[in-house]
Design an enzyme around this catalytic site. Structure first.
Site, PDB file in Angstrom:
ATOM      1  N   HIS A  10      -9.755   1.058   4.961  1.00 58.12           N
ATOM      2  CA  HIS A  10      -8.493   1.280   5.676  1.00 58.12           C
ATOM      3  C   HIS A  10      -8.728   2.266   6.817  1.00 58.12           C
ATOM      4  O   HIS A  10      -9.545   3.189   6.712  1.00 58.12           O
ATOM      5  CB  HIS A  10      -7.441   1.832   4.715  1.00 58.12           C
ATOM      6  CG  HIS A  10      -6.052   1.811   5.275  1.00 58.12           C
ATOM      7  ND1 HIS A  10      -5.598   2.771   6.161  1.00 58.12           N
ATOM      8  CD2 HIS A  10      -5.012   0.946   5.088  1.00 58.12           C
ATOM      9  CE1 HIS A  10      -4.346   2.495   6.488  1.00 58.12           C
ATOM     10  NE2 HIS A  10      -3.966   1.402   5.858  1.00 58.12           N
ATOM     11  N   SER A  21       3.513  -2.074  10.308  1.00 63.13           N
ATOM     12  CA  SER A  21       4.979  -2.077  10.426  1.00 63.13           C
ATOM     13  C   SER A  21       5.586  -3.431  10.051  1.00 63.13           C
ATOM     14  O   SER A  21       6.536  -3.899  10.692  1.00 63.13           O
ATOM     15  CB  SER A  21       5.406  -1.656  11.839  1.00 63.13           C
ATOM     16  OG  SER A  21       4.958  -0.338  12.130  1.00 63.13           O
ATOM     17  N   GLY A  30       2.606   2.366  10.656  1.00 59.87           N
ATOM     18  CA  GLY A  30       3.577   3.434  10.464  1.00 59.87           C
ATOM     19  C   GLY A  30       4.259   3.911  11.721  1.00 59.87           C
ATOM     20  O   GLY A  30       4.932   4.938  11.714  1.00 59.87           O
ATOM     21  N   GLU A  59      -7.137   4.706   7.872  1.00 61.73           N
ATOM     22  CA  GLU A  59      -6.930   6.115   7.518  1.00 61.73           C
ATOM     23  C   GLU A  59      -8.148   6.684   6.807  1.00 61.73           C
ATOM     24  O   GLU A  59      -8.464   7.875   6.976  1.00 61.73           O
ATOM     25  CB  GLU A  59      -5.664   6.242   6.667  1.00 61.73           C
ATOM     26  CG  GLU A  59      -4.400   5.974   7.473  1.00 61.73           C
ATOM     27  CD  GLU A  59      -3.190   5.629   6.640  1.00 61.73           C
ATOM     28  OE1 GLU A  59      -2.138   5.330   7.241  1.00 61.73           O
ATOM     29  OE2 GLU A  59      -3.270   5.643   5.395  1.00 61.73           O
ATOM     30  N   GLU A  76      -5.282  -4.816  10.580  1.00 60.79           N
ATOM     31  CA  GLU A  76      -4.250  -3.805  10.815  1.00 60.79           C
ATOM     32  C   GLU A  76      -4.553  -3.051  12.107  1.00 60.79           C
ATOM     33  O   GLU A  76      -5.376  -2.135  12.112  1.00 60.79           O
ATOM     34  CB  GLU A  76      -4.203  -2.801   9.655  1.00 60.79           C
ATOM     35  CG  GLU A  76      -3.629  -3.345   8.381  1.00 60.79           C
ATOM     36  CD  GLU A  76      -3.193  -2.211   7.456  1.00 60.79           C
ATOM     37  OE1 GLU A  76      -2.053  -2.236   6.986  1.00 60.79           O
ATOM     38  OE2 GLU A  76      -4.000  -1.288   7.225  1.00 60.79           O
ATOM     39  N   ASN A 109       0.860  -1.180   0.000  1.00 61.90           N
ATOM     40  CA  ASN A 109       0.000   0.000   0.000  1.00 61.90           C
ATOM     41  C   ASN A 109       0.895   1.228   0.000  1.00 61.90           C
ATOM     42  O   ASN A 109       1.458   1.597   1.030  1.00 61.90           O
ATOM     43  CB  ASN A 109      -0.909  -0.008   1.239  1.00 61.90           C
ATOM     44  CG  ASN A 109      -1.770   1.240   1.316  1.00 61.90           C
ATOM     45  OD1 ASN A 109      -1.912   1.982   0.350  1.00 61.90           O
ATOM     46  ND2 ASN A 109      -2.359   1.460   2.486  1.00 61.90           N
ATOM     47  N   TRP A 110       1.033   1.848  -1.176  1.00 60.54           N
ATOM     48  CA  TRP A 110       1.938   2.985  -1.303  1.00 60.54           C
ATOM     49  C   TRP A 110       1.403   4.262  -0.670  1.00 60.54           C
ATOM     50  O   TRP A 110       2.147   5.237  -0.512  1.00 60.54           O
ATOM     51  CB  TRP A 110       2.225   3.257  -2.775  1.00 60.54           C
ATOM     52  CG  TRP A 110       3.158   2.279  -3.407  1.00 60.54           C
ATOM     53  CD1 TRP A 110       3.815   1.249  -2.803  1.00 60.54           C
ATOM     54  CD2 TRP A 110       3.548   2.240  -4.781  1.00 60.54           C
ATOM     55  NE1 TRP A 110       4.593   0.573  -3.705  1.00 60.54           N
ATOM     56  CE2 TRP A 110       4.442   1.162  -4.944  1.00 60.54           C
ATOM     57  CE3 TRP A 110       3.223   3.003  -5.902  1.00 60.54           C
ATOM     58  CZ2 TRP A 110       5.016   0.843  -6.164  1.00 60.54           C
ATOM     59  CZ3 TRP A 110       3.784   2.683  -7.128  1.00 60.54           C
ATOM     60  CH2 TRP A 110       4.680   1.614  -7.250  1.00 60.54           C
ATOM     61  N   LYS A 111       0.122   4.294  -0.366  1.00 54.65           N
ATOM     62  CA  LYS A 111      -0.499   5.492   0.199  1.00 54.65           C
ATOM     63  C   LYS A 111      -0.210   6.699  -0.718  1.00 54.65           C
ATOM     64  O   LYS A 111      -0.256   6.565  -1.933  1.00 54.65           O
ATOM     65  CB  LYS A 111      -0.041   5.702   1.637  1.00 54.65           C
ATOM     66  CG  LYS A 111      -0.288   4.457   2.494  1.00 54.65           C
ATOM     67  CD  LYS A 111      -0.084   4.687   3.973  1.00 54.65           C
ATOM     68  CE  LYS A 111      -0.356   3.392   4.732  1.00 54.65           C
ATOM     69  NZ  LYS A 111      -0.287   3.594   6.198  1.00 54.65           N
ATOM     70  N   GLY A 135       2.968  -1.190   4.241  1.00 56.88           N
ATOM     71  CA  GLY A 135       3.125   0.212   3.897  1.00 56.88           C
ATOM     72  C   GLY A 135       4.544   0.547   3.496  1.00 56.88           C
ATOM     73  O   GLY A 135       4.973   0.308   2.375  1.00 56.88           O
ATOM     74  N   GLY A 136       5.315   1.105   4.431  1.00 57.48           N
ATOM     75  CA  GLY A 136       6.651   1.619   4.127  1.00 57.48           C
ATOM     76  C   GLY A 136       7.584   0.618   3.479  1.00 57.48           C
ATOM     77  O   GLY A 136       8.352   0.966   2.574  1.00 57.48           O
TER      78      GLY A 136
END
Length: 253
Positions: free
Chosen positions: A95, A213, A173, A97, A167, A9-11, A234-235
């Site tokens: 999600h 994470s 993150g 967010e 999640e 998930n590149w956001k 994510g990251g």
């Protein structure tokens, strides 16, 4: 045995050139799709180009959100029909967010899941608790409520075509990760909810990811657990080498 699914998930990251370079670098380097499903969920404005680059490879391209209507006066939104028209394979729905920052409701998530399935797009349905909810012992209550709402009104056959991503919000993150045992326990509770709604066969078929994470250093321990069938990342999905290491772990799980 359920095939692992690793979804990046590149956001709201990467320029257009960076996105193209990433997909070009990984499309022919990923393990066979017989071993693991590899997905990249990119910003919407990049999707048509990335789908073209990934065509006839083992890399699937997904969206990060969508509306539940096929068309209409919804300025700034993207419809499932539009995503299907460019051959997007997956879409992340619900999600945290989106829920926390953009007031997305359980009802809206349910409508989006139905719309995705109607257009042949695999929904990745997110759920998870806050730190306060976890410390109060309400993890299962929160997650169960989200899953029951998201899956309401479907058939067992439709559930076979879904993915669920657990999640915990406090781990997204932050560098904090639920222990593999804790993540597995909650994913197991999610599977019990699916079983209560749609039976054992559906519960054993649906794939449940962990997100929060996730990185190459902890992916193997997570994937070794009974109820964890992959990760929503994510990251660690923004770097080519890191993403490929995650896929290698998925291949060997």
């Amino acid at each position: 045995m359920r095939k692992p699914i690793l979804a990046g998930n590149w956001k709201m990251y990467k320029s257009f050139d960076e996105a193209v370079q990433f997909v070009e670098a990984v499309r022919d380097a990923i393990p066979s799709e017989e071993k693991v499903d590899a997905v990249v969920c990119a910003p919407a404005i990049y999707l048509p180009t990335l789908v073209d680059i990934a065509t006839e490879t083992d890399l699937a391209i997904g969206a990060q959100n969508m509306h539940f209507e096929d068309e209409g006066a919804f300025t700034g939104e993207i419809s499932p029909a539009q995503l299907a028209s460019i051959h997007v394979d997956y879409v992340i729905l619900g999600h945290s967010e989106r829920r926390e920052m953009f007031n997305e409701t359980d009802e809206a998530v349910n409508k989006k899941v139905r719309a995705a399935l109607q257009h042949g797009i695999v929904p990745i349905i997110c759920c998870g608790e806050t730190l306060a909810e976890r410390e109060a012992g309400n993890t299962v209550k929160k997650v169960e409520g989200q899953i029951r709402a998201a899956l309401e009104g479907f058939t067992a056959e439709e559930v076979f075509h879904m993915v669920i991503a657990y999640e915990p919000i406090w781990a997204i993150g932050t560098g904090k990760t639920a222990s593999a045992d804790d993540a597995n326990e909650t994913c197991g509770e999610i599977r019990k909810v699916v079983e209560s709604l749609y039976g054992t066969e559906a519960a054993q078929a649906i794939r449940i990811q962990y997100g929060g994470s996730v990185k190459p250093e902890n992916i193997e321990e997570l994937l070794a657990k009974e109820h964890i069938d992959g990760a929503l990342v994510g990251g660690a999905s923004l770097d080519v080498d890191s993403y490929l290491k995650l896929l290698e772990a998925g291949k060997d799980a």
